[in-house]
Scaffold this motif. Structure first.
Motif, PDB file in Angstrom:
ATOM      1  N   ARG A 170      30.820  48.997  35.321  1.00  0.00           N
ATOM      2  CA  ARG A 170      30.782  50.277  34.815  1.00  0.00           C
ATOM      3  C   ARG A 170      29.491  50.204  34.448  1.00  0.00           C
ATOM      4  O   ARG A 170      28.807  49.535  33.621  1.00  0.00           O
ATOM      5  N   PHE A 171      28.581  51.353  34.956  1.00  0.00           N
ATOM      6  CA  PHE A 171      27.147  51.589  34.601  1.00  0.00           C
ATOM      7  C   PHE A 171      26.856  52.192  33.348  1.00  0.00           C
ATOM      8  O   PHE A 171      27.596  53.089  32.920  1.00  0.00           O
ATOM      9  N   VAL A 172      25.912  51.940  32.553  1.00  0.00           N
ATOM     10  CA  VAL A 172      25.551  52.488  31.731  1.00  0.00           C
ATOM     11  C   VAL A 172      23.858  52.771  31.769  1.00  0.00           C
ATOM     12  O   VAL A 172      23.248  52.191  32.348  1.00  0.00           O
ATOM     13  N   ASP A 173      23.621  54.133  31.324  1.00  0.00           N
ATOM     14  CA  ASP A 173      22.200  54.515  31.292  1.00  0.00           C
ATOM     15  C   ASP A 173      21.543  54.538  29.986  1.00  0.00           C
ATOM     16  O   ASP A 173      21.988  54.079  29.118  1.00  0.00           O
ATOM     17  N   GLY A 174      20.254  54.864  29.951  1.00  0.00           N
ATOM     18  CA  GLY A 174      19.359  54.841  28.703  1.00  0.00           C
ATOM     19  C   GLY A 174      18.515  53.893  28.495  1.00  0.00           C
ATOM     20  O   GLY A 174      18.157  53.208  29.640  1.00  0.00           O
ATOM     21  N   THR A 175      17.888  53.595  27.489  1.00  0.00           N
ATOM     22  CA  THR A 175      16.929  52.616  27.222  1.00  0.00           C
ATOM     23  C   THR A 175      17.310  51.246  27.388  1.00  0.00           C
ATOM     24  O   THR A 175      18.682  51.120  26.931  1.00  0.00           O
ATOM     25  N   GLU A 176      16.628  50.340  27.558  1.00  0.00           N
ATOM     26  CA  GLU A 176      17.016  48.810  27.272  1.00  0.00           C
ATOM     27  C   GLU A 176      17.591  48.595  25.858  1.00  0.00           C
ATOM     28  O   GLU A 176      18.476  47.705  25.790  1.00  0.00           O
ATOM     29  N   GLU A 177      16.871  49.059  24.885  1.00  0.00           N
ATOM     30  CA  GLU A 177      17.212  48.921  23.484  1.00  0.00           C
ATOM     31  C   GLU A 177      18.615  49.532  23.074  1.00  0.00           C
ATOM     32  O   GLU A 177      19.306  49.073  22.254  1.00  0.00           O
ATOM     33  N   ASP A 178      18.952  50.791  23.739  1.00  0.00           N
ATOM     34  CA  ASP A 178      20.179  51.260  23.578  1.00  0.00           C
ATOM     35  C   ASP A 178      21.331  50.541  24.289  1.00  0.00           C
ATOM     36  O   ASP A 178      22.343  50.265  23.779  1.00  0.00           O
ATOM     37  N   ALA A 179      21.029  49.958  25.407  1.00  0.00           N
ATOM     38  CA  ALA A 179      21.952  48.896  26.120  1.00  0.00           C
ATOM     39  C   ALA A 179      22.049  47.576  25.453  1.00  0.00           C
ATOM     40  O   ALA A 179      23.411  47.288  25.321  1.00  0.00           O
ATOM     41  N   PHE A 180      20.847  47.388  24.744  1.00  0.00           N
ATOM     42  CA  PHE A 180      21.459  46.052  23.760  1.00  0.00           C
ATOM     43  C   PHE A 180      22.223  46.573  22.697  1.00  0.00           C
ATOM     44  O   PHE A 180      23.087  45.656  22.323  1.00  0.00           O
ATOM     45  N   MET A 181      22.292  47.574  21.797  1.00  0.00           N
ATOM     46  CA  MET A 181      23.185  47.918  20.985  1.00  0.00           C
ATOM     47  C   MET A 181      24.396  48.189  21.581  1.00  0.00           C
ATOM     48  O   MET A 181      25.432  47.689  20.776  1.00  0.00           O
ATOM     49  N   LEU A 182      24.549  48.587  22.802  1.00  0.00           N
ATOM     50  CA  LEU A 182      26.052  48.433  23.265  1.00  0.00           C
ATOM     51  C   LEU A 182      26.595  47.203  23.588  1.00  0.00           C
ATOM     52  O   LEU A 182      27.737  46.806  23.213  1.00  0.00           O
ATOM     53  N   ALA A 183      25.659  46.258  24.073  1.00  0.00           N
ATOM     54  CA  ALA A 183      26.142  44.922  24.388  1.00  0.00           C
ATOM     55  C   ALA A 183      26.576  44.287  22.830  1.00  0.00           C
ATOM     56  O   ALA A 183      27.750  43.598  23.066  1.00  0.00           O
ATOM     57  N   VAL A 184      25.731  44.416  21.894  1.00  0.00           N
ATOM     58  CA  VAL A 184      26.270  44.012  20.724  1.00  0.00           C
ATOM     59  C   VAL A 184      27.618  44.268  20.283  1.00  0.00           C
ATOM     60  O   VAL A 184      28.424  43.466  19.770  1.00  0.00           O
ATOM     61  N   SER A 185      27.662  45.627  20.131  1.00  0.00           N
ATOM     62  CA  SER A 185      29.066  46.201  19.943  1.00  0.00           C
ATOM     63  C   SER A 185      30.302  45.841  20.642  1.00  0.00           C
ATOM     64  O   SER A 185      31.291  45.448  20.017  1.00  0.00           O
ATOM     65  N   ALA A 186      30.049  45.671  22.065  1.00  0.00           N
ATOM     66  CA  ALA A 186      31.053  45.155  22.798  1.00  0.00           C
ATOM     67  C   ALA A 186      31.487  43.743  22.703  1.00  0.00           C
ATOM     68  O   ALA A 186      32.525  43.280  22.767  1.00  0.00           O
ATOM     69  N   ASN A 187      30.400  42.894  22.397  1.00  0.00           N
ATOM     70  CA  ASN A 187      30.682  41.389  22.279  1.00  0.00           C
ATOM     71  C   ASN A 187      31.202  41.258  20.879  1.00  0.00           C
ATOM     72  O   ASN A 187      31.878  40.136  20.737  1.00  0.00           O
ATOM     73  N   VAL A 188      31.138  42.101  19.940  1.00  0.00           N
ATOM     74  CA  VAL A 188      31.655  41.949  18.386  1.00  0.00           C
ATOM     75  C   VAL A 188      33.168  42.083  18.584  1.00  0.00           C
ATOM     76  O   VAL A 188      33.930  41.492  17.720  1.00  0.00           O
ATOM     77  N   THR A 189      33.605  43.127  19.262  1.00  0.00           N
ATOM     78  CA  THR A 189      34.822  43.548  19.189  1.00  0.00           C
ATOM     79  C   THR A 189      35.518  42.972  20.303  1.00  0.00           C
ATOM     80  O   THR A 189      37.029  42.982  20.180  1.00  0.00           O
ATOM     81  N   GLN A 190      35.402  42.041  21.364  1.00  0.00           N
ATOM     82  CA  GLN A 190      36.111  41.566  22.231  1.00  0.00           C
ATOM     83  C   GLN A 190      35.394  40.347  22.996  1.00  0.00           C
ATOM     84  O   GLN A 190      34.214  40.161  22.570  1.00  0.00           O
ATOM     85  N   GLY A 191      36.122  39.529  23.686  1.00  0.00           N
ATOM     86  CA  GLY A 191      35.690  38.465  24.196  1.00  0.00           C
ATOM     87  C   GLY A 191      35.381  37.355  23.325  1.00  0.00           C
ATOM     88  O   GLY A 191      35.779  37.201  22.351  1.00  0.00           O
ATOM     89  N   LEU A 192      34.545  36.447  23.948  1.00  0.00           N
ATOM     90  CA  LEU A 192      34.193  35.182  23.077  1.00  0.00           C
ATOM     91  C   LEU A 192      33.505  35.756  21.755  1.00  0.00           C
ATOM     92  O   LEU A 192      32.023  36.452  22.008  1.00  0.00           O
ATOM     93  N   PRO A 193      33.864  35.366  20.592  1.00  0.00           N
ATOM     94  CA  PRO A 193      33.080  35.894  19.428  1.00  0.00           C
ATOM     95  C   PRO A 193      31.755  35.549  19.268  1.00  0.00           C
ATOM     96  O   PRO A 193      31.097  34.488  19.680  1.00  0.00           O
ATOM     97  N   LEU A 194      30.761  36.483  18.905  1.00  0.00           N
ATOM     98  CA  LEU A 194      29.348  36.080  18.468  1.00  0.00           C
ATOM     99  C   LEU A 194      29.368  35.071  17.376  1.00  0.00           C
ATOM    100  O   LEU A 194      30.362  35.402  16.244  1.00  0.00           O
ATOM    101  N   THR A 195      28.526  34.356  17.361  1.00  0.00           N
ATOM    102  CA  THR A 195      27.979  33.477  15.979  1.00  0.00           C
ATOM    103  C   THR A 195      27.327  34.319  14.908  1.00  0.00           C
ATOM    104  O   THR A 195      26.900  35.320  15.320  1.00  0.00           O
ATOM    105  N   LEU A 196      27.377  33.626  13.758  1.00  0.00           N
ATOM    106  CA  LEU A 196      26.596  34.347  12.632  1.00  0.00           C
ATOM    107  C   LEU A 196      25.261  34.695  13.260  1.00  0.00           C
ATOM    108  O   LEU A 196      24.406  35.575  12.899  1.00  0.00           O
ATOM    109  N   ALA A 197      24.400  33.627  13.561  1.00  0.00           N
ATOM    110  CA  ALA A 197      23.196  33.540  14.233  1.00  0.00           C
ATOM    111  C   ALA A 197      23.045  34.885  15.294  1.00  0.00           C
ATOM    112  O   ALA A 197      22.051  35.454  15.285  1.00  0.00           O
ATOM    113  N   ASP A 198      23.981  35.007  16.247  1.00  0.00           N
ATOM    114  CA  ASP A 198      23.828  36.042  17.041  1.00  0.00           C
ATOM    115  C   ASP A 198      23.783  37.150  16.497  1.00  0.00           C
ATOM    116  O   ASP A 198      23.214  38.020  16.930  1.00  0.00           O
ATOM    117  N   ARG A 199      24.733  37.563  15.556  1.00  0.00           N
ATOM    118  CA  ARG A 199      24.960  38.885  14.996  1.00  0.00           C
ATOM    119  C   ARG A 199      23.694  39.163  13.873  1.00  0.00           C
ATOM    120  O   ARG A 199      23.121  40.202  13.979  1.00  0.00           O
TER     121      ARG A 199
END
Length: 332
Positions: free
Chosen positions: A82-111
């Protein structure tokens, strides 16, 4: 568009299947990179894996590096995207949000690292919005912002989770609201809020304060506004690393004298709560060398955890200071 609505649209959008070699892996979120064990577990899964998110302009994975590696390990020729558009920084925010709520949990250092990057790229976002995106407490994000103020753009307003822009310091808006009320007492709260650029709730509070004969700007806002004014005039903000002077300008020797006076006060010495307060003040009144020794004693593997706990403690002390000042205002 809010993150929630964007996420819903992405989940509902039909995936596009593209060759796996056309998608670029990137370490957007995880400080330590991907987990080989998690990749192997996904590769052995017989069910179809959810589509990955890909930043269309760069073809970099926004969410799903483990799934992409699992697909390559299984020898899949294509993968659902599924494609997303926008800037790389916007994509980064979406990546963080997606990884926080699903999949392998992010570590405290990651967050924590993610929150720092979002603060640098999106300083106009509120602490609460960034906290919900990165999976941290609002107090932790506020502390990270304070530690980074020398490197990031300082704004007068921030965008909240509800999509509304609010000023950081409502003092100016409160003053405008009080003048509008004085000139026209029959104005509605919505009209006052629109004129002053404040919320309806703040407009209501200004009106009630004026009816009681109080200052329309609460004491805590007047104090914080005064501190910002001093900083704007070029005065140094102080040493926040535990040196002989704190950010409020109290010299070490004077703090020691204050502590001696507090210890001699019977109302504190002979009450359980008072003695607890004195012990906490003693434990937190250290010189620069002592703070340096404490920092050096923290094992590197625990640094993110200790840093997070320390920032939470600092926020709690700041909240205590506000409560004590409010009590002073009420008693006055």
């Amino acid at each position: 568009m809010s993150e929630t609505s964007l996420g819903t649209q992405l989940r509902d959008a039909p995936p596009t299947f593209v060759p796996v070699d056309q998608v670029t892996e990137t370490r957007l979120v995880r400080v330590a990179g991907s987990s080989p064990d998690h990749v192997n577990a996904l590769a052995q899964c017989t069910d179809d894996l959810p589509p990955i998110l890909v930043h269309r302009p760069t073809m970099q994975v926004v969410d799903g590096v483990h799934r992409l590696r699992a697909a390559k390990l299984r020898g899949d020729a294509t993968i659902g995207v599924r494609f997303v558009d926008g800037t790389e920084e916007d994509a980064f925010m979406l990546a963080v949000s997606a990884n926080v709520t699903q999949g392998l949990p992010l570590t405290l250092a990651d967050r924590t690292a993610a929150a720092s990057r979002i603060l640098a790229s999106h300083p106009h976002l509120s602490d609460r919005l960034i906290a919900s995106t990165a999976g941290l407490s609002t107090k932790t994000v506020a502390a990270i912002r304070r530690c980074s103020t020398g490197e990031m753009t300082q704004l007068n307003a921030r965008l909240g989770r509800d999509g509304k822009v609010r000023p950081l310091d409502a003092s100016h808006g409160r003053i405008i609201a009080s003048r509008a009320i004085s000139n026209n007492p029959d104005l509605s709260l919505r009209e006052i809020a629109r004129i002053a650029g404040i919320s309806v709730g703040t407009a209501r509070d200004v009106r009630e304060r004026m009816r009681r004969g109080e200052d329309p700007v609460p004491l805590r806002h007047r104090l914080s506004a005064g501190h910002r004014a001093e900083d704007a005039e070029g005065k140094p903000p102080g040493n926040n690393t535990g040196g002989d002077k704190r950010s409020n300008g109290t010299p070490r020797a004077e703090r020691d004298r204050f502590l001696l006076s507090l210890r001699a006060d019977p109302s504190l010495r002979f009450s359980e709560v008072g003695r607890a307060l004195l012990r906490l003040l003693d434990a937190n009144t250290l010189d620069a060398a002592q703070w340096d020794r404490l920092a050096a004693a923290v094992p590197q593997r625990w640094s993110p955890v200790v840093a997070d706990l320390a920032t939470d403690c600092a926020a709690d002390w700041s909240a205590l200071a506000c409560r004590v000042r409010d009590q002073l205002r009420v008693s006055a």
